[in-house]
Design a protein around this motif. Sequence first.
Motif, PDB file in Angstrom:
ATOM      1  N   ILE A  73       7.080   0.152  12.235  1.00 33.60           N
ATOM      2  CA  ILE A  73       6.023  -0.507  11.468  1.00 33.60           C
ATOM      3  C   ILE A  73       6.403  -0.366  10.001  1.00 33.60           C
ATOM      4  N   HIS A  74       6.501  -1.496   9.307  1.00 25.33           N
ATOM      5  CA  HIS A  74       6.979  -1.517   7.925  1.00 25.33           C
ATOM      6  C   HIS A  74       5.834  -1.678   6.929  1.00 25.33           C
ATOM      7  N   LYS A  75       6.086  -1.219   5.689  1.00 28.29           N
ATOM      8  CA  LYS A  75       5.128  -1.363   4.583  1.00 28.29           C
ATOM      9  C   LYS A  75       3.721  -0.973   5.027  1.00 28.29           C
ATOM     10  N   LEU A  76       3.596   0.288   5.394  1.00 25.92           N
ATOM     11  CA  LEU A  76       2.338   0.785   5.946  1.00 25.92           C
ATOM     12  C   LEU A  76       1.183   0.725   4.958  1.00 25.92           C
ATOM     13  N   SER A  77       0.048   0.305   5.455  1.00 30.60           N
ATOM     14  CA  SER A  77      -1.201   0.366   4.698  1.00 30.60           C
ATOM     15  C   SER A  77      -2.204   1.143   5.548  1.00 30.60           C
ATOM     16  N   VAL A  78      -3.320   1.523   4.942  1.00 27.60           N
ATOM     17  CA  VAL A  78      -4.336   2.293   5.660  1.00 27.60           C
ATOM     18  C   VAL A  78      -4.801   1.531   6.905  1.00 27.60           C
ATOM     19  N   GLU A  79      -4.824   0.199   6.840  1.00 33.81           N
ATOM     20  CA  GLU A  79      -5.256  -0.628   7.973  1.00 33.81           C
ATOM     21  C   GLU A  79      -4.319  -0.527   9.177  1.00 33.81           C
ATOM     22  N   ASP A  80      -3.079  -0.062   8.951  1.00 36.15           N
ATOM     23  CA  ASP A  80      -2.127   0.083  10.064  1.00 36.15           C
ATOM     24  C   ASP A  80      -2.431   1.303  10.929  1.00 36.15           C
ATOM     25  N   GLY A  81      -3.296   2.168  10.448  1.00 33.95           N
ATOM     26  CA  GLY A  81      -3.683   3.332  11.229  1.00 33.95           C
ATOM     27  C   GLY A  81      -4.445   2.898  12.473  1.00 33.95           C
ATOM     28  N   GLY A  82      -4.343   3.685  13.530  1.00 35.25           N
ATOM     29  CA  GLY A  82      -5.069   3.383  14.763  1.00 35.25           C
ATOM     30  C   GLY A  82      -4.262   3.778  15.980  1.00 35.25           C
TER      31      GLY A  82
END
Length: 100
Positions: A73-82
């Motif tokens: 998973i690239h360019k992680l943002s908080v929304e990628d959490g889960g």
Amino acid sequence: MCSVYHCFPPAIPVLSFVKELTSQEVTEGGSASLCCETSIPDANVTWKKGTQVLSDGKKYSIKKDGIIQTLEIHKLSVEDGGEYICEAGDKRSKATLTVK
């Protein structure tokens, strides 16, 4: 004379996870790799985030290397959490990704 190999079909290997996904805590802006191992090389797996099926592209890289299945998973943002899931047949492996 009937040999064992001619009387019975060869056993079909059962698809399962030899090594499960592990949960991770990562930093926003970086990348993460989720890996698991299947009992059968190059098994067809489906990667999901929750109920959403993920596909190879700019955000996600999906790789197979023998028995090792990897989701990057690239360019992680908080929304990628889960919760991320790797499905192989009727088997599934789950891990939680926490992005800080």
